[in-house]
Scaffold this motif. Structure first.
Motif, PDB file in Angstrom:
ATOM      1  N   LYS A 126       0.829  -1.217   0.000  1.00 16.88           N
ATOM      2  CA  LYS A 126       0.000   0.000   0.000  1.00 16.88           C
ATOM      3  C   LYS A 126       0.855   1.255   0.000  1.00 16.88           C
ATOM      4  O   LYS A 126       0.622   2.200   0.754  1.00 16.88           O
ATOM      5  CB  LYS A 126      -0.973  -0.019   1.175  1.00 16.88           C
ATOM      6  CG  LYS A 126      -1.988  -1.159   1.100  1.00 16.88           C
ATOM      7  CD  LYS A 126      -3.024  -1.083   2.196  1.00 16.88           C
ATOM      8  CE  LYS A 126      -4.061  -2.203   2.036  1.00 16.88           C
ATOM      9  NZ  LYS A 126      -5.110  -2.166   3.085  1.00 16.88           N
ATOM     10  N   VAL A 127       1.853   1.241  -0.890  1.00 18.33           N
ATOM     11  CA  VAL A 127       2.733   2.396  -1.095  1.00 18.33           C
ATOM     12  C   VAL A 127       2.488   2.921  -2.506  1.00 18.33           C
ATOM     13  O   VAL A 127       2.658   2.179  -3.477  1.00 18.33           O
ATOM     14  CB  VAL A 127       4.216   2.003  -0.927  1.00 18.33           C
ATOM     15  CG1 VAL A 127       5.129   3.156  -1.329  1.00 18.33           C
ATOM     16  CG2 VAL A 127       4.497   1.591   0.514  1.00 18.33           C
ATOM     17  N   PRO A 128       2.080   4.177  -2.668  1.00 26.15           N
ATOM     18  CA  PRO A 128       1.827   4.719  -4.008  1.00 26.15           C
ATOM     19  C   PRO A 128       3.060   4.674  -4.904  1.00 26.15           C
ATOM     20  O   PRO A 128       4.173   4.994  -4.462  1.00 26.15           O
ATOM     21  CB  PRO A 128       1.403   6.163  -3.732  1.00 26.15           C
ATOM     22  CG  PRO A 128       0.870   6.132  -2.340  1.00 26.15           C
ATOM     23  CD  PRO A 128       1.741   5.142  -1.611  1.00 26.15           C
ATOM     24  N   GLN A 129       2.852   4.250  -6.147  1.00 27.25           N
ATOM     25  CA  GLN A 129       3.916   4.180  -7.148  1.00 27.25           C
ATOM     26  C   GLN A 129       3.469   4.966  -8.374  1.00 27.25           C
ATOM     27  O   GLN A 129       2.393   4.727  -8.913  1.00 27.25           O
ATOM     28  CB  GLN A 129       4.192   2.725  -7.526  1.00 27.25           C
ATOM     29  CG  GLN A 129       5.248   2.548  -8.620  1.00 27.25           C
ATOM     30  CD  GLN A 129       5.362   1.101  -9.090  1.00 27.25           C
ATOM     31  OE1 GLN A 129       4.821   0.195  -8.471  1.00 27.25           O
ATOM     32  NE2 GLN A 129       6.052   0.885 -10.194  1.00 27.25           N
ATOM     33  N   LEU A 130       4.290   5.904  -8.814  1.00 26.07           N
ATOM     34  CA  LEU A 130       3.961   6.764  -9.958  1.00 26.07           C
ATOM     35  C   LEU A 130       5.041   6.650 -11.017  1.00 26.07           C
ATOM     36  O   LEU A 130       6.188   7.040 -10.780  1.00 26.07           O
ATOM     37  CB  LEU A 130       3.821   8.211  -9.499  1.00 26.07           C
ATOM     38  CG  LEU A 130       3.717   9.295 -10.582  1.00 26.07           C
ATOM     39  CD1 LEU A 130       2.467   9.092 -11.432  1.00 26.07           C
ATOM     40  CD2 LEU A 130       3.707  10.679  -9.959  1.00 26.07           C
ATOM     41  N   SER A 131       4.704   6.105 -12.183  1.00 27.88           N
ATOM     42  CA  SER A 131       5.675   6.001 -13.275  1.00 27.88           C
ATOM     43  C   SER A 131       5.703   7.286 -14.092  1.00 27.88           C
ATOM     44  O   SER A 131       4.673   7.866 -14.403  1.00 27.88           O
ATOM     45  CB  SER A 131       5.330   4.838 -14.200  1.00 27.88           C
ATOM     46  OG  SER A 131       6.157   4.877 -15.359  1.00 27.88           O
ATOM     47  N   TYR A 132       6.919   7.682 -14.460  1.00 26.13           N
ATOM     48  CA  TYR A 132       7.121   8.903 -15.226  1.00 26.13           C
ATOM     49  C   TYR A 132       7.380   8.633 -16.707  1.00 26.13           C
ATOM     50  O   TYR A 132       7.564   9.571 -17.485  1.00 26.13           O
ATOM     51  CB  TYR A 132       8.307   9.687 -14.645  1.00 26.13           C
ATOM     52  CG  TYR A 132       9.573   8.856 -14.528  1.00 26.13           C
ATOM     53  CD1 TYR A 132      10.480   8.768 -15.572  1.00 26.13           C
ATOM     54  CD2 TYR A 132       9.845   8.143 -13.367  1.00 26.13           C
ATOM     55  CE1 TYR A 132      11.625   7.983 -15.479  1.00 26.13           C
ATOM     56  CE2 TYR A 132      10.979   7.363 -13.248  1.00 26.13           C
ATOM     57  CZ  TYR A 132      11.862   7.286 -14.303  1.00 26.13           C
ATOM     58  OH  TYR A 132      12.999   6.505 -14.200  1.00 26.13           O
ATOM     59  N   CYS A 133       7.394   7.348 -17.112  1.00 31.26           N
ATOM     60  CA  CYS A 133       7.771   7.078 -18.503  1.00 31.26           C
ATOM     61  C   CYS A 133       7.214   5.771 -19.062  1.00 31.26           C
ATOM     62  O   CYS A 133       7.481   5.442 -20.203  1.00 31.26           O
ATOM     63  CB  CYS A 133       9.300   7.084 -18.612  1.00 31.26           C
ATOM     64  SG  CYS A 133       9.942   7.344 -20.279  1.00 31.26           S
ATOM     65  N   VAL A 150       2.354   9.760 -17.600  1.00 32.09           N
ATOM     66  CA  VAL A 150       2.458   9.694 -19.060  1.00 32.09           C
ATOM     67  C   VAL A 150       1.295   8.846 -19.564  1.00 32.09           C
ATOM     68  O   VAL A 150       0.849   7.930 -18.870  1.00 32.09           O
ATOM     69  CB  VAL A 150       3.792   9.085 -19.536  1.00 32.09           C
ATOM     70  CG1 VAL A 150       4.945  10.036 -19.291  1.00 32.09           C
ATOM     71  CG2 VAL A 150       4.050   7.741 -18.868  1.00 32.09           C
ATOM     72  N   PRO A 151       0.780   9.127 -20.759  1.00 34.58           N
ATOM     73  CA  PRO A 151      -0.393   8.400 -21.244  1.00 34.58           C
ATOM     74  C   PRO A 151      -0.079   7.000 -21.759  1.00 34.58           C
ATOM     75  O   PRO A 151       1.062   6.684 -22.102  1.00 34.58           O
ATOM     76  CB  PRO A 151      -0.914   9.296 -22.368  1.00 34.58           C
ATOM     77  CG  PRO A 151       0.285  10.048 -22.837  1.00 34.58           C
ATOM     78  CD  PRO A 151       1.142  10.258 -21.634  1.00 34.58           C
ATOM     79  N   SER A 152      -1.105   6.195 -21.839  1.00 29.61           N
ATOM     80  CA  SER A 152      -1.013   4.828 -22.364  1.00 29.61           C
ATOM     81  C   SER A 152      -0.673   4.843 -23.849  1.00 29.61           C
ATOM     82  O   SER A 152      -0.987   5.788 -24.574  1.00 29.61           O
ATOM     83  CB  SER A 152      -2.341   4.106 -22.146  1.00 29.61           C
ATOM     84  OG  SER A 152      -2.420   2.933 -22.914  1.00 29.61           O
ATOM     85  N   ASP A 153      -0.069   3.739 -24.296  1.00 34.19           N
ATOM     86  CA  ASP A 153       0.262   3.597 -25.722  1.00 34.19           C
ATOM     87  C   ASP A 153      -0.970   3.524 -26.614  1.00 34.19           C
ATOM     88  O   ASP A 153      -0.837   3.621 -27.836  1.00 34.19           O
ATOM     89  CB  ASP A 153       1.130   2.355 -25.943  1.00 34.19           C
ATOM     90  CG  ASP A 153       2.590   2.626 -25.633  1.00 34.19           C
ATOM     91  OD1 ASP A 153       3.025   3.763 -25.829  1.00 34.19           O
ATOM     92  OD2 ASP A 153       3.284   1.695 -25.196  1.00 34.19           O
ATOM     93  N   PHE A 154      -2.135   3.353 -26.047  1.00 36.92           N
ATOM     94  CA  PHE A 154      -3.350   3.418 -26.870  1.00 36.92           C
ATOM     95  C   PHE A 154      -3.453   4.785 -27.538  1.00 36.92           C
ATOM     96  O   PHE A 154      -3.841   4.897 -28.698  1.00 36.92           O
ATOM     97  CB  PHE A 154      -4.592   3.147 -26.017  1.00 36.92           C
ATOM     98  CG  PHE A 154      -4.805   1.691 -25.708  1.00 36.92           C
ATOM     99  CD1 PHE A 154      -4.927   0.752 -26.727  1.00 36.92           C
ATOM    100  CD2 PHE A 154      -4.877   1.248 -24.394  1.00 36.92           C
ATOM    101  CE1 PHE A 154      -5.120  -0.594 -26.451  1.00 36.92           C
ATOM    102  CE2 PHE A 154      -5.080  -0.100 -24.110  1.00 36.92           C
ATOM    103  CZ  PHE A 154      -5.200  -1.019 -25.134  1.00 36.92           C
ATOM    104  N   PHE A 155      -3.096   5.835 -26.798  1.00 34.68           N
ATOM    105  CA  PHE A 155      -3.093   7.185 -27.358  1.00 34.68           C
ATOM    106  C   PHE A 155      -2.012   7.313 -28.432  1.00 34.68           C
ATOM    107  O   PHE A 155      -2.235   7.856 -29.509  1.00 34.68           O
ATOM    108  CB  PHE A 155      -2.830   8.228 -26.263  1.00 34.68           C
ATOM    109  CG  PHE A 155      -3.954   8.434 -25.302  1.00 34.68           C
ATOM    110  CD1 PHE A 155      -5.033   9.243 -25.629  1.00 34.68           C
ATOM    111  CD2 PHE A 155      -3.940   7.845 -24.046  1.00 34.68           C
ATOM    112  CE1 PHE A 155      -6.073   9.457 -24.733  1.00 34.68           C
ATOM    113  CE2 PHE A 155      -4.969   8.048 -23.145  1.00 34.68           C
ATOM    114  CZ  PHE A 155      -6.040   8.852 -23.484  1.00 34.68           C
ATOM    115  N   GLN A 156      -0.816   6.817 -28.110  1.00 36.76           N
ATOM    116  CA  GLN A 156       0.325   6.933 -29.017  1.00 36.76           C
ATOM    117  C   GLN A 156       0.080   6.176 -30.324  1.00 36.76           C
ATOM    118  O   GLN A 156       0.390   6.676 -31.414  1.00 36.76           O
ATOM    119  CB  GLN A 156       1.598   6.412 -28.351  1.00 36.76           C
ATOM    120  CG  GLN A 156       2.828   6.506 -29.223  1.00 36.76           C
ATOM    121  CD  GLN A 156       4.135   6.284 -28.469  1.00 36.76           C
ATOM    122  OE1 GLN A 156       5.160   6.837 -28.834  1.00 36.76           O
ATOM    123  NE2 GLN A 156       4.131   5.479 -27.420  1.00 36.76           N
TER     124      GLN A 156
END
Length: 376
Positions: A126-133, A150-156
């Motif tokens: 229960k530790v927040p994890q935030l990906s930047y890439c 960063v957005p999902s590859d569905f957008f890309q």
């Protein structure tokens, strides 16, 4: 009570007292020490350039946060760990950050596979994890404590498919690295390109560590596509584009965000001329660019670094908003985020899956050993 029993009792009492004092001491350190946040990134290996670049951006964010008084009246301290762009290594690294270093949140990883490898550990603790890439679609379902700015590859994939079709590239070959990022992007692009009315004439993959793509490229050349959608990491991309040149393939090579490593184009030089790729747009300022140049000793800003810089500030703001460092409180504050004024996206809000609610992409084109943003 005999003498032996008395001795045992006194030993137990002493141990309990010492344990109590130790607990009080640890509690005092926790209350008066810095706010610790972990960082995961590829500091060695194929994508070390991206990880080290992001590390510099995070260091700048730490300086800026602490100069304004820190978080909850305390300085922020970031503990950096190398995940090697690997799920197993990331799981080990985040376990160390959470269990040994006692971080209250984790920024990272960069690679989708690393983020997915670390996510179950963060979720269980229960530790927040935030990906930047990390852009792999699977991260959307990674857990309630897992976020990315960063957005999902569905957008890309949608953006790339639309651009290629408008450019008249209706017959495309698909060549992607065989890992979480490459597989997710291949699936998303296949759906998006078919929906846009295009045709994929051949699909192939290669191992992330492979630097010999001649077999795949020879098969692609035989199909004579209008373009090659080529999603690879740094070393594989360098090798593939060199071999494509040697084979005389003249189709347009079009890649994805991992191509934003400056090492790719500096090593290829003019051999990379004309290659294009999508990358998430940023909101860079001259001040941030100058700080990065001073920190790195050169002009070498990779888009992930903008998102790493803002990612740390988003975590810091969530902790401040929560008013405490408990994982659940910080997580709940993250879901309410409305971050503006940063150097990544102009505005950042999270949906119910911890994904950004919007995305803005740009296209870069390589020329003379550099990749520059194209006018839209």
């Amino acid at each position: 009570m005999n003498k032996t029993v008395k001795i045992v009792v006194w030993v137990v009492v002493i141990v309990l007292v010492l344990w109590g004092l130790s607990s009080l001491s640890n509690k005092e350190v926790a209350e008066t020490g810095p706010i610790k946040i972990g960082f995961l990134g590829p500091l060695t290996g194929d994508l070390a350039g991206i990880g080290e670049n992001a590390q510099a951006a995070v260091a700048i964010a730490v300086e800026e946060i602490n100069a304004l008084g820190g978080v909850l009246g305390k300085n922020v301290e970031v503990i950096y760990e190398d995940d090697g762009c690997n799920g197993a290594s990331a799981a080990t690294a985040i376990s160390k950050l959470i269990n040994t270093d006692k971080v209250v949140a984790v920024l990272g990883g960069a690679c989708s596979g690393a983020t997915l490898g670390a996510a179950p550990v963060a979720e269980a603790a229960k530790v927040p994890q935030l990906s930047y890439c990390s852009t792999g679609p699977a991260i959307t379902e990674a857990g309630d404590y897992i976020f990315r700015n960063v957005p999902s590859d569905f957008f890309q994939a949608d953006y790339a498919a639309s651009y290629l079709m408008k450019a008249g590239k209706k017959n495309v070959a698909l060549l992607t690295t065989k890992n979480d990022w490459g597989d997710g992007l291949a699936k998303a692009f296949t759906v998006a390109f078919a929906k846009a009315g295009g045709k994929i004439v051949v699909t192939d993959t290669f191992a992330p560590e492979s630097k010999d793509l001649k077999i795949q490229l020879t098969a692609i050349k035989a199909k004579n596509p209008d373009a090659v959608y080529f999603a690879g990491y740094t070393d594989g991309t360098i090798a593939g584009l060199k071999q494509a040149h040697d084979l005389g393939i003249t189709a347009q090579f079009f890649g994805a965000d991992a191509w934003d490593d400056t090492k790719t184009w500096s090593e290829l030089g003019t051999l990379g001329d004309g290659a294009m790729f999508t990358v998430v747009g940023t909101n860079s300022t001259n001040e941030f660019k100058a700080k990065m140049k001073a920190k790195l000793g050169k002009d070498d800003l990779i888009y992930c670094s903008n998102y790493a810089h803002d990612g740390l500030k988003i975590l810091a703001s969530a902790i401040e908003e929560a008013g405490k460092t408990s994982g659940e409180a910080v997580k709940n504050a993250l879901y309410k985020t409305n971050f503006t004024g940063g150097v990544s996206a102009k505005e950042l809000k999270f949906d119910s899956n911890g994904d950004p609610t919007s995305a803005a992409y740009v296209i870069k084109k390589a020329m003379g050993g550099k990749a520059e943003e194209m006018a839209q």
